[in-house]
Design an enzyme around this catalytic site. Structure first.
Site, PDB file in Angstrom:
ATOM      1  N   CYS A  11       0.807  -1.240   0.000  1.00  0.00           N
ATOM      2  CA  CYS A  11       0.000   0.000   0.000  1.00  0.00           C
ATOM      3  C   CYS A  11       0.833   1.281   0.000  1.00  0.00           C
ATOM      4  CB  CYS A  11      -0.941  -0.002   1.194  1.00  0.00           C
ATOM      5  SG  CYS A  11      -0.115   0.151   2.793  1.00  0.00           S
ATOM      6  N   THR A  78       4.426  -8.654 -10.726  1.00  0.00           N
ATOM      7  CA  THR A  78       5.076  -9.407 -11.808  1.00  0.00           C
ATOM      8  C   THR A  78       6.437  -9.901 -11.339  1.00  0.00           C
ATOM      9  OG1 THR A  78       6.129  -7.384 -12.665  1.00  0.00           O
ATOM     10  CG2 THR A  78       3.966  -7.992 -13.589  1.00  0.00           C
ATOM     11  N   ALA A 100      -2.904 -10.871 -13.731  1.00  0.00           N
ATOM     12  CA  ALA A 100      -2.688 -10.167 -14.999  1.00  0.00           C
ATOM     13  C   ALA A 100      -1.421  -9.321 -14.929  1.00  0.00           C
ATOM     14  CB  ALA A 100      -3.893  -9.282 -15.332  1.00  0.00           C
ATOM     15  N   ASN A 102      -0.892  -6.928 -16.809  1.00  0.00           N
ATOM     16  CA  ASN A 102      -1.279  -5.538 -17.085  1.00  0.00           C
ATOM     17  C   ASN A 102      -2.792  -5.422 -17.017  1.00  0.00           C
ATOM     18  OD1 ASN A 102      -1.658  -2.929 -18.470  1.00  0.00           O
ATOM     19  ND2 ASN A 102       0.544  -3.128 -18.884  1.00  0.00           N
ATOM     20  N   HIS A 133      10.477   1.161 -19.151  1.00  0.00           N
ATOM     21  CA  HIS A 133       9.887   1.524 -17.869  1.00  0.00           C
ATOM     22  C   HIS A 133      10.814   2.448 -17.102  1.00  0.00           C
ATOM     23  CE1 HIS A 133       7.255  -1.907 -18.734  1.00  0.00           C
ATOM     24  NE2 HIS A 133       6.422  -1.358 -17.890  1.00  0.00           N
ATOM     25  N   HIS A 134      10.287   2.973 -16.047  1.00  0.00           N
ATOM     26  CA  HIS A 134      10.969   3.925 -15.163  1.00  0.00           C
ATOM     27  C   HIS A 134      12.194   3.299 -14.511  1.00  0.00           C
ATOM     28  CE1 HIS A 134       9.044   1.655 -11.854  1.00  0.00           C
ATOM     29  NE2 HIS A 134       8.060   1.555 -12.725  1.00  0.00           N
ATOM     30  N   LYS A 137      12.032   0.298 -11.726  1.00  0.00           N
ATOM     31  CA  LYS A 137      11.473  -1.045 -11.914  1.00  0.00           C
ATOM     32  C   LYS A 137      12.518  -2.099 -11.630  1.00  0.00           C
ATOM     33  CE  LYS A 137       8.787  -3.900 -15.099  1.00  0.00           C
ATOM     34  NZ  LYS A 137       7.817  -4.250 -14.024  1.00  0.00           N
ATOM     35  N   GLY A 143       6.403  -7.901 -17.057  1.00  0.00           N
ATOM     36  CA  GLY A 143       5.418  -8.969 -17.155  1.00  0.00           C
ATOM     37  C   GLY A 143       4.578  -8.837 -18.408  1.00  0.00           C
TER      38      GLY A 143
HETATM   39  N1  LIG Z   1      -0.290  -5.772 -13.518  1.00  0.00           N
HETATM   40  C1  LIG Z   1      -0.199  -4.458 -13.703  1.00  0.00           C
HETATM   41  O1  LIG Z   1      -1.059  -3.833 -14.359  1.00  0.00           O
HETATM   42  C2  LIG Z   1       0.921  -3.706 -13.082  1.00  0.00           C
HETATM   43  C3  LIG Z   1       1.874  -4.399 -12.352  1.00  0.00           C
HETATM   44  N2  LIG Z   1       2.842  -3.730 -11.678  1.00  0.00           N
HETATM   45  C4  LIG Z   1       3.738  -4.538 -10.825  1.00  0.00           C
HETATM   46  O2  LIG Z   1       3.388  -4.273  -9.482  1.00  0.00           O
HETATM   47  C5  LIG Z   1       4.539  -4.454  -8.648  1.00  0.00           C
HETATM   48  C6  LIG Z   1       4.731  -3.218  -7.780  1.00  0.00           C
HETATM   49  O3  LIG Z   1       5.040  -2.134  -8.617  1.00  0.00           O
HETATM   50  P1  LIG Z   1       5.258  -0.681  -7.930  1.00  0.00           P
HETATM   51  O4  LIG Z   1       4.048  -0.322  -7.149  1.00  0.00           O
HETATM   52  O5  LIG Z   1       5.753   0.245  -8.989  1.00  0.00           O
HETATM   53  O6  LIG Z   1       6.455  -0.999  -6.919  1.00  0.00           O
HETATM   54  P2  LIG Z   1       6.811  -0.273  -5.528  1.00  0.00           P
HETATM   55  O7  LIG Z   1       8.182  -0.724  -5.158  1.00  0.00           O
HETATM   56  O8  LIG Z   1       6.508   1.179  -5.626  1.00  0.00           O
HETATM   57  O9  LIG Z   1       5.744  -0.895  -4.495  1.00  0.00           O
HETATM   58  C7  LIG Z   1       5.865  -2.195  -3.989  1.00  0.00           C
HETATM   59  C8  LIG Z   1       5.465  -2.164  -2.530  1.00  0.00           C
HETATM   60  O10 LIG Z   1       5.496  -3.500  -2.023  1.00  0.00           O
HETATM   61  C9  LIG Z   1       6.356  -3.538  -0.879  1.00  0.00           C
HETATM   62  N3  LIG Z   1       7.025  -4.830  -0.748  1.00  0.00           N
HETATM   63  C10 LIG Z   1       8.245  -5.174  -1.198  1.00  0.00           C
HETATM   64  N4  LIG Z   1       8.535  -6.437  -0.855  1.00  0.00           N
HETATM   65  C11 LIG Z   1       7.481  -6.893  -0.150  1.00  0.00           C
HETATM   66  C12 LIG Z   1       7.187  -8.130   0.493  1.00  0.00           C
HETATM   67  N5  LIG Z   1       8.054  -9.145   0.464  1.00  0.00           N
HETATM   68  N6  LIG Z   1       6.001  -8.250   1.126  1.00  0.00           N
HETATM   69  C13 LIG Z   1       5.110  -7.215   1.126  1.00  0.00           C
HETATM   70  N7  LIG Z   1       5.337  -6.011   0.542  1.00  0.00           N
HETATM   71  C14 LIG Z   1       6.509  -5.871  -0.088  1.00  0.00           C
HETATM   72  C15 LIG Z   1       7.345  -2.426  -1.095  1.00  0.00           C
HETATM   73  O11 LIG Z   1       7.928  -2.049   0.134  1.00  0.00           O
HETATM   74  P3  LIG Z   1       9.460  -1.526   0.105  1.00  0.00           P
HETATM   75  O12 LIG Z   1       9.442  -0.249  -0.708  1.00  0.00           O
HETATM   76  O13 LIG Z   1       9.774  -1.310   1.569  1.00  0.00           O
HETATM   77  O14 LIG Z   1      10.282  -2.602  -0.527  1.00  0.00           O
HETATM   78  C16 LIG Z   1       6.458  -1.346  -1.704  1.00  0.00           C
HETATM   79  O15 LIG Z   1       5.801  -0.580  -0.712  1.00  0.00           O
HETATM   80  C17 LIG Z   1       5.695  -4.767  -9.592  1.00  0.00           C
HETATM   81  O16 LIG Z   1       5.844  -6.164  -9.674  1.00  0.00           O
HETATM   82  C18 LIG Z   1       5.195  -4.249 -10.939  1.00  0.00           C
HETATM   83  O17 LIG Z   1       5.766  -4.904 -12.052  1.00  0.00           O
HETATM   84  C19 LIG Z   1       2.973  -2.359 -11.719  1.00  0.00           C
HETATM   85  C20 LIG Z   1       2.071  -1.626 -12.453  1.00  0.00           C
HETATM   86  C21 LIG Z   1       0.971  -2.255 -13.185  1.00  0.00           C
HETATM   87  O1  LIG Z   2       6.631  -1.976 -12.930  1.00  0.00           O
HETATM   88  C1  LIG Z   2       5.810  -1.246 -13.551  1.00  0.00           C
HETATM   89  O2  LIG Z   2       5.729  -0.008 -13.439  1.00  0.00           O
HETATM   90  C2  LIG Z   2       4.871  -1.941 -14.483  1.00  0.00           C
HETATM   91  N1  LIG Z   2       4.911  -3.257 -14.478  1.00  0.00           N
HETATM   92  C3  LIG Z   2       3.998  -4.100 -15.192  1.00  0.00           C
HETATM   93  C4  LIG Z   2       4.793  -5.090 -16.032  1.00  0.00           C
HETATM   94  O3  LIG Z   2       5.845  -5.559 -15.505  1.00  0.00           O
HETATM   95  O4  LIG Z   2       4.331  -5.394 -17.150  1.00  0.00           O
HETATM   96  C5  LIG Z   2       2.894  -3.368 -15.922  1.00  0.00           C
HETATM   97  C6  LIG Z   2       3.211  -1.972 -16.362  1.00  0.00           C
HETATM   98  O5  LIG Z   2       3.922  -2.019 -17.591  1.00  0.00           O
HETATM   99  C7  LIG Z   2       3.944  -1.158 -15.331  1.00  0.00           C
END
Ligand SMILES: NC(=O)C1=CN([C@@H]2O[C@H](COP(=O)(O)OP(=O)(O)OC[C@H]3O[C@@H](n4cnc5c(N)ncnc54)[C@H](OP(=O)(O)O)[C@@H]3O)[C@@H](O)[C@H]2O)C=CC1
Ligand SMILES: O=C(O)C1=N[C@H](C(=O)O)C[C@H](O)C1
Length: 245
Positions: A11, A78, A100, A102, A133-134, A137, A143
């Protein structure tokens, strides 16, 4: 009937924050939110379904608790290992899961277009996927890129694990028809760009999606959680939620 409430994991992260906003925008209650160090066993009983955008390292624990309590699960995280992917599939025999890479409508339309284009263009077109990506990542390729390669491989009778070529380096020799290239760029604050290239002698077709806000993913994930609420156990993806299959 008890109110439908979400558990939002990760969160404090980029996506976790976006999901909380998206839930409010869609009038969906957040029963609990958690991040590293918080107790899943305390949070999940207050909720109906989890939306997870955290880390693949958390997936095993999340599946176990969701199974124990019989709760549905939306997984957006992912970068899973093959073992973690197998655990998701096994858990979906007992609980409903939307998994998913995405959740945006645009990318899921790109998935559909990619399959159709591969079918129409035929085997003479070389297939490559490029994503950007940024800088923050952690996993590569994305994914979404993996899903695009899997779609292409399915049409061509190829296999992600054996026929996907992750970049090219050194004296690699001429390209073969049996490979699908995937290339990951990282930098800046790019939310998520994906291009599928179909290249033949004399012409090239490129399909591109560019995300400009994480709200598109978060809104899709909340929509998926609402869709999942009355579904039986099974493994679903965003194509099921959108009726694109
Ligand atoms: N399917 C989709 O449409 C999309 C998928 N994603 C995926 O979502 C994931 C998160 O992306 P994003 O939000 O940018 O990443 P962030 O690093 O911003 O957020 C991840 C959060 O999860 C926490 N976290 C890390 N490890 C653990 C753990 N073992 N248990 C519980 N929480 C944990 C992190 O804490 P801390 O910072 O302390 O490590 C952080 O607060 C990635 O895998 C990304 O590829 C992203 C966008 C779209
Ligand atoms: O890490 C991200 O930001 C994103 N991750 C997803 C992926 O790994 O495909 C989806 C989206 O592209 C953003």
């Amino acid at each position: 009937m008890s109110e439908f409430k979400l558990l939002v994991t990760g969160c404090k992260g980029r996506m976790g924050q976006a999901v909380i906003s998206a839930a409010e925008a869609q009038g969906v209650a957040v029963g609990a939110s958690m991040d590293v160090g918080d107790s899943l066993s305390e949070a999940l009983p207050k909720c109906s379904c989890t939306i997870d955008f955290s880390s693949h390292h958390f997936t095993k624990e999340l599946l176990a608790e969701s199974l124990r309590l019989g709760k549905g699960l939306v997984i957006g995280t992912t970068g899973h290992t093959d073992e973690e992917l197998a655990l998701i599939k096994e858990a979906s025999k007992t609980i409903p899961v939307v998994f998913a890479s995405n959740f945006s409508v645009g990318v899921n339309t790109l998935f559909w277009l990619t399959r159709k284009a591969a079918e129409l263009l035929g085997p003479d077109f070389d297939l490559e996927v490029v994503e950007m990506h940024h800088r923050m990542k952690k996993d590569s390729p994305s994914g979404t890129a993996r899903t695009l390669v899997e779609i292409l491989a399915g049409v061509r009778g190829l296999d992600y694990d054996t026929d996907c070529r992750h970049g090219r380096f050194g004296d690699v020799g001429a390209r073969t028809p049996k490979e699908i290239g995937v290339h990951a760029l990282r930098g800046g604050d790019v939310v998520g760009d994906h291009t599928v290239v179909f290249a033949n002698l004399g012409e090239r077709v490129e399909l591109t999606h560019k995300a400009s806000s994480r709200d598109t993913f978060a809104g899709g994930a909340v929509r998926a959680a609402r869709w999942l609420a009355d579904k039986p156990a099974g493994l679903y993806d965003m194509q099921d939620v959108l009726g694109l299959k």
